[in-house]
Design a protein around this motif. Structure first.
Motif, PDB file in Angstrom:
ATOM      1  N   LEU A 128       0.731  -1.197  -0.001  1.00  0.00           N
ATOM      2  CA  LEU A 128       0.050  -0.153  -0.120  1.00  0.00           C
ATOM      3  C   LEU A 128       0.896   1.384  -0.206  1.00  0.00           C
ATOM      4  O   LEU A 128       0.538   2.111  -0.863  1.00  0.00           O
ATOM      5  CB  LEU A 128      -0.700   0.002   1.168  1.00  0.00           C
ATOM      6  CG  LEU A 128      -2.194  -1.320   1.292  1.00  0.00           C
ATOM      7  CD1 LEU A 128      -2.836  -0.905   2.522  1.00  0.00           C
ATOM      8  CD2 LEU A 128      -3.026  -0.763  -0.057  1.00  0.00           C
ATOM      9  N   ALA A 129       1.970   1.384   0.875  1.00  0.00           N
ATOM     10  CA  ALA A 129       2.772   2.380   0.923  1.00  0.00           C
ATOM     11  C   ALA A 129       3.558   2.683  -0.501  1.00  0.00           C
ATOM     12  O   ALA A 129       3.589   3.626  -0.988  1.00  0.00           O
ATOM     13  CB  ALA A 129       3.707   2.256   2.012  1.00  0.00           C
ATOM     14  N   SER A 185       4.174   5.630  -5.391  1.00  0.00           N
ATOM     15  CA  SER A 185       4.218   5.438  -7.091  1.00  0.00           C
ATOM     16  C   SER A 185       3.065   6.068  -7.866  1.00  0.00           C
ATOM     17  O   SER A 185       3.377   6.825  -8.613  1.00  0.00           O
ATOM     18  CB  SER A 185       4.500   4.031  -7.383  1.00  0.00           C
ATOM     19  OG  SER A 185       3.160   3.417  -7.272  1.00  0.00           O
ATOM     20  N   GLU A 186       2.019   6.305  -7.193  1.00  0.00           N
ATOM     21  CA  GLU A 186       0.789   6.800  -7.753  1.00  0.00           C
ATOM     22  C   GLU A 186       0.858   8.305  -7.605  1.00  0.00           C
ATOM     23  O   GLU A 186      -0.096   9.005  -8.419  1.00  0.00           O
ATOM     24  CB  GLU A 186      -0.456   5.827  -7.600  1.00  0.00           C
ATOM     25  CG  GLU A 186      -0.385   4.618  -8.060  1.00  0.00           C
ATOM     26  CD  GLU A 186      -1.773   3.968  -7.963  1.00  0.00           C
ATOM     27  OE1 GLU A 186      -2.732   4.580  -7.680  1.00  0.00           O
ATOM     28  OE2 GLU A 186      -1.905   2.907  -7.937  1.00  0.00           O
ATOM     29  N   GLY A 224      -5.856   6.459  -6.676  1.00  0.00           N
ATOM     30  CA  GLY A 224      -7.215   6.216  -6.641  1.00  0.00           C
ATOM     31  C   GLY A 224      -8.026   6.788  -8.221  1.00  0.00           C
ATOM     32  O   GLY A 224      -9.146   6.874  -8.195  1.00  0.00           O
ATOM     33  N   HIS A 225      -7.328   6.925  -9.170  1.00  0.00           N
ATOM     34  CA  HIS A 225      -7.821   7.584 -10.190  1.00  0.00           C
ATOM     35  C   HIS A 225      -8.829   6.946 -11.010  1.00  0.00           C
ATOM     36  O   HIS A 225      -9.789   7.191 -11.612  1.00  0.00           O
ATOM     37  CB  HIS A 225      -6.820   8.182 -11.331  1.00  0.00           C
ATOM     38  CG  HIS A 225      -6.092   6.936 -12.078  1.00  0.00           C
ATOM     39  ND1 HIS A 225      -5.086   6.260 -11.346  1.00  0.00           N
ATOM     40  CD2 HIS A 225      -6.343   6.569 -13.062  1.00  0.00           C
ATOM     41  CE1 HIS A 225      -4.528   5.221 -12.289  1.00  0.00           C
ATOM     42  NE2 HIS A 225      -5.404   5.171 -13.118  1.00  0.00           N
ATOM     43  N   GLU A 256     -11.948  12.718  -0.416  1.00  0.00           N
ATOM     44  CA  GLU A 256     -11.823  13.324   0.915  1.00  0.00           C
ATOM     45  C   GLU A 256     -10.508  13.918   1.359  1.00  0.00           C
ATOM     46  O   GLU A 256      -9.149  13.340   1.162  1.00  0.00           O
ATOM     47  CB  GLU A 256     -12.136  12.443   2.113  1.00  0.00           C
ATOM     48  CG  GLU A 256     -13.662  11.754   1.939  1.00  0.00           C
ATOM     49  CD  GLU A 256     -13.429  10.598   1.034  1.00  0.00           C
ATOM     50  OE1 GLU A 256     -12.657  10.054   0.766  1.00  0.00           O
ATOM     51  OE2 GLU A 256     -14.519   9.939   0.746  1.00  0.00           O
ATOM     52  N   GLU A 257     -10.541  15.008   1.908  1.00  0.00           N
ATOM     53  CA  GLU A 257      -9.407  15.781   2.196  1.00  0.00           C
ATOM     54  C   GLU A 257      -8.678  15.142   3.138  1.00  0.00           C
ATOM     55  O   GLU A 257      -9.169  14.373   4.091  1.00  0.00           O
ATOM     56  CB  GLU A 257      -9.625  17.222   2.896  1.00  0.00           C
ATOM     57  CG  GLU A 257      -8.593  18.097   3.066  1.00  0.00           C
ATOM     58  CD  GLU A 257      -7.605  18.585   2.115  1.00  0.00           C
ATOM     59  OE1 GLU A 257      -6.557  18.931   2.341  1.00  0.00           O
ATOM     60  OE2 GLU A 257      -8.059  18.631   0.968  1.00  0.00           O
ATOM     61  N   GLY A 258      -7.293  14.974   2.943  1.00  0.00           N
ATOM     62  CA  GLY A 258      -6.384  14.052   4.056  1.00  0.00           C
ATOM     63  C   GLY A 258      -6.566  12.559   4.083  1.00  0.00           C
ATOM     64  O   GLY A 258      -5.784  11.945   4.705  1.00  0.00           O
ATOM     65  N   ALA A 259      -7.154  11.853   3.143  1.00  0.00           N
ATOM     66  CA  ALA A 259      -7.534  10.598   3.209  1.00  0.00           C
ATOM     67  C   ALA A 259      -6.692  10.125   2.032  1.00  0.00           C
ATOM     68  O   ALA A 259      -6.663  10.710   0.619  1.00  0.00           O
ATOM     69  CB  ALA A 259      -8.861  10.194   2.702  1.00  0.00           C
ATOM     70  N   ASP A 260      -6.115   8.948   2.192  1.00  0.00           N
ATOM     71  CA  ASP A 260      -5.252   8.195   0.978  1.00  0.00           C
ATOM     72  C   ASP A 260      -6.376   7.297   0.288  1.00  0.00           C
ATOM     73  O   ASP A 260      -7.089   6.868   1.148  1.00  0.00           O
ATOM     74  CB  ASP A 260      -4.185   7.461   1.518  1.00  0.00           C
ATOM     75  CG  ASP A 260      -2.947   8.249   2.141  1.00  0.00           C
ATOM     76  OD1 ASP A 260      -2.914   9.361   1.531  1.00  0.00           O
ATOM     77  OD2 ASP A 260      -2.312   7.760   2.968  1.00  0.00           O
ATOM     78  N   ARG A 261      -6.294   7.196  -0.787  1.00  0.00           N
ATOM     79  CA  ARG A 261      -7.277   6.434  -1.578  1.00  0.00           C
ATOM     80  C   ARG A 261      -6.531   5.816  -2.748  1.00  0.00           C
ATOM     81  O   ARG A 261      -6.014   6.351  -3.579  1.00  0.00           O
ATOM     82  CB  ARG A 261      -8.366   7.208  -2.141  1.00  0.00           C
ATOM     83  CG  ARG A 261      -9.583   6.366  -2.848  1.00  0.00           C
ATOM     84  CD  ARG A 261     -10.581   7.206  -3.295  1.00  0.00           C
ATOM     85  NE  ARG A 261     -11.555   7.538  -2.246  1.00  0.00           N
ATOM     86  CZ  ARG A 261     -12.722   8.260  -2.646  1.00  0.00           C
ATOM     87  NH1 ARG A 261     -12.973   8.683  -3.577  1.00  0.00           N
ATOM     88  NH2 ARG A 261     -13.379   8.334  -1.364  1.00  0.00           N
TER      89      ARG A 261
END
Length: 100
Positions: free
Chosen positions: A34-35, A40-41, A46-47, A60-65
């Motif tokens: 995940l890291a 890399s993305e 999450g695109h 969402e602001e501050g969220a990793d997706r």
């Protein structure tokens, strides 16, 4: 094997807590991947969600997706191949074999 009580709970409530199914090593490998993907993305992480005609909600602001993990490493296979996940098949057409 799911117990009769577990089967009834799953049938009634639509979910079942099976406890800890992953080893600490598996969790570490998943977290590492995940890291790697987040790094890399980057901003494009999450695109795939934005490209879906079925999923339309902003990041969402501050969220990793991240998205499409099924195609981003074998480390994620456990989420849909684990024997206890497979044991829920009677609710979508399979058997109840699970050894937890």
């Amino acid at each position: 094997m799911l117990t009769q009580e577990e089967i009834e709970f799953l049938d009634t409530y639509g979910y079942l807590n099976l406890g800890q199914l992953l080893t600490p090593e598996q969790v570490n490998h998943i977290n590492d991947r995940l890291a790697q993907l987040m790094e890399s993305e980057g901003e494009e992480a999450g695109h795939e969600l934005a490209q879906s005609k079925y999923i339309r909600h902003p990041k969402e602001e501050g969220a990793d997706r991240l998205a499409d993990l099924v195609n981003k490493g074998q480390v994620f296979d456990v989420f849909y191949t684990h024997e206890c996940w497979q044991a829920s098949k009677p609710f979508w057409g399979g058997n109840t074999s699970c050894h937890h």
